[in-house]
Design a protein around this motif. Structure first.
Motif, PDB file in Angstrom:
ATOM      1  N   THR A 155      62.961   5.601  -7.232  1.00 52.58           N
ATOM      2  CA  THR A 155      64.272   5.254  -6.677  1.00 52.58           C
ATOM      3  C   THR A 155      64.485   5.931  -5.333  1.00 52.58           C
ATOM      4  N   VAL A 156      64.132   7.211  -5.262  1.00 47.37           N
ATOM      5  CA  VAL A 156      64.260   7.949  -4.003  1.00 47.37           C
ATOM      6  C   VAL A 156      63.359   7.346  -2.929  1.00 47.37           C
ATOM      7  N   MET A 157      62.130   7.001  -3.310  1.00 47.40           N
ATOM      8  CA  MET A 157      61.209   6.425  -2.341  1.00 47.40           C
ATOM      9  C   MET A 157      61.691   5.072  -1.844  1.00 47.40           C
ATOM     10  N   PHE A 158      62.245   4.255  -2.739  1.00 46.21           N
ATOM     11  CA  PHE A 158      62.735   2.954  -2.288  1.00 46.21           C
ATOM     12  C   PHE A 158      63.948   3.116  -1.378  1.00 46.21           C
ATOM     13  N   ALA A 159      64.844   4.049  -1.706  1.00 44.19           N
ATOM     14  CA  ALA A 159      65.991   4.305  -0.841  1.00 44.19           C
ATOM     15  C   ALA A 159      65.523   4.762   0.548  1.00 44.19           C
ATOM     16  N   THR A 160      64.468   5.564   0.574  1.00 46.70           N
ATOM     17  CA  THR A 160      63.904   6.018   1.842  1.00 46.70           C
ATOM     18  C   THR A 160      63.297   4.851   2.603  1.00 46.70           C
ATOM     19  N   ILE A 161      62.590   3.982   1.887  1.00 52.02           N
ATOM     20  CA  ILE A 161      62.010   2.787   2.505  1.00 52.02           C
ATOM     21  C   ILE A 161      63.105   1.932   3.132  1.00 52.02           C
ATOM     22  N   CYS A 162      64.221   1.748   2.401  1.00 42.59           N
ATOM     23  CA  CYS A 162      65.339   0.960   2.923  1.00 42.59           C
ATOM     24  C   CYS A 162      65.868   1.545   4.228  1.00 42.59           C
ATOM     25  N   ALA A 163      66.060   2.866   4.248  1.00 42.62           N
ATOM     26  CA  ALA A 163      66.596   3.516   5.440  1.00 42.62           C
ATOM     27  C   ALA A 163      65.643   3.373   6.622  1.00 42.62           C
ATOM     28  N   ILE A 164      64.349   3.566   6.379  1.00 36.83           N
ATOM     29  CA  ILE A 164      63.356   3.478   7.459  1.00 36.83           C
ATOM     30  C   ILE A 164      63.239   2.054   7.985  1.00 36.83           C
ATOM     31  N   VAL A 165      63.080   1.092   7.080  1.00 36.85           N
ATOM     32  CA  VAL A 165      62.907  -0.298   7.489  1.00 36.85           C
ATOM     33  C   VAL A 165      64.132  -0.808   8.235  1.00 36.85           C
ATOM     34  N   ALA A 166      65.319  -0.529   7.697  1.00 39.96           N
ATOM     35  CA  ALA A 166      66.538  -0.992   8.347  1.00 39.96           C
ATOM     36  C   ALA A 166      66.683  -0.396   9.742  1.00 39.96           C
ATOM     37  N   THR A 167      66.447   0.895   9.870  1.00 39.24           N
ATOM     38  CA  THR A 167      66.595   1.559  11.167  1.00 39.24           C
ATOM     39  C   THR A 167      65.585   1.044  12.185  1.00 39.24           C
TER      40      THR A 167
END
Length: 213
Positions: A155-167
């Motif tokens: 869950t933490v890794m996916f949330a991090t992926i979301c933040a990186i990809v979106a930015t």
């Protein structure tokens, strides 16, 4: 996942995301055709597929796919063919001069059926390369901490992926839209169609010719 492990994962995935790929090209193309705000729906489609991939990694499907050459060939054929199709479509649009002016795209927001089309296109582009699933199956477990629940760490890794990809993707989108103001809108749109069309075809061909990992 402790903070040191998370920082390593963040940096590693950031470097991977900064490298231009099909998803970045799609964001750039949609930003030129429909205005940079259309990138939001494109990123959403990408992240929805990424969520599915992370879930598949969590249950070990990636390792299973790596051991099933027939299904790998099927998936890469479909994915590579889809990217080539997008490339040909972009090149045809460029030849016909159908690049949408950036100003017009911002004045007339994309709605309804077109929004769903952009979302689906982004989802399919993200899913087009079966190596993504296999790569993440090898990549994500390296950052797991056995002292903590696996589900929480994914869950933490996916949330991090979301933040990186979106930015990163929205940053690319805003940058290309800003550069568009320095060119003739129609001409700039046609150039982007030609560029992304050629790159989509090259990437699709690369997937079709690739071996198993």
């Amino acid at each position: 996942m402790n903070i040191e492990m998370w920082a390593m994962f963040f940096l590693a995935y950031l470097v991977t995301t900064l490298s231009p790929g099909p998803n970045v090209l799609l964001v750039l193309k949609n930003s030129i055709r429909h205005g940079w705000r259309s990138a939001f729906i494109t990123v959403l489609g990408n992240l929805t597929c990424q969520l599915l991939i992370v879930c598949l990694v969590a249950v070990g499907v990636g390792h299973l796919l790596a051991e099933l050459p027939f299904w790998f060939v099927v998936m890469k054929s479909v994915g590579g063919g889809y990217l080539i199709y997008l490339g040909i479509r972009n090149l045809r649009a460029a030849r016909k001069g159908k690049g949408t002016a950036l100003v017009e795209a911002e004045a007339v927001p994309v709605e309804g059926k077109r929004l769903r089309s952009l979302f689906l296109e982004a989802f399919l582009v993200s899913a087009s390369n079966p190596k993504t699933l296999i790569f993440l199956s090898a990549f994500l477990p390296q950052f797991l901490d056995t002292a903590h629940p696996v589900s929480e760490q994914f869950t933490v890794m996916f949330a991090t992926i979301c933040a990186i990809v979106a930015t990163v993707h929205l940053g690319y989108s805003y940058l290309i839209a800003s550069l568009g103001h320095r060119f003739s809108f129609k001409d700039f749109g046609r150039r982007i169609d030609k560029l992304t069309g050629g790159l989509f075809i090259a990437m699709g061909g690369g997937i079709l010719l690739s071996d198993r990992v």
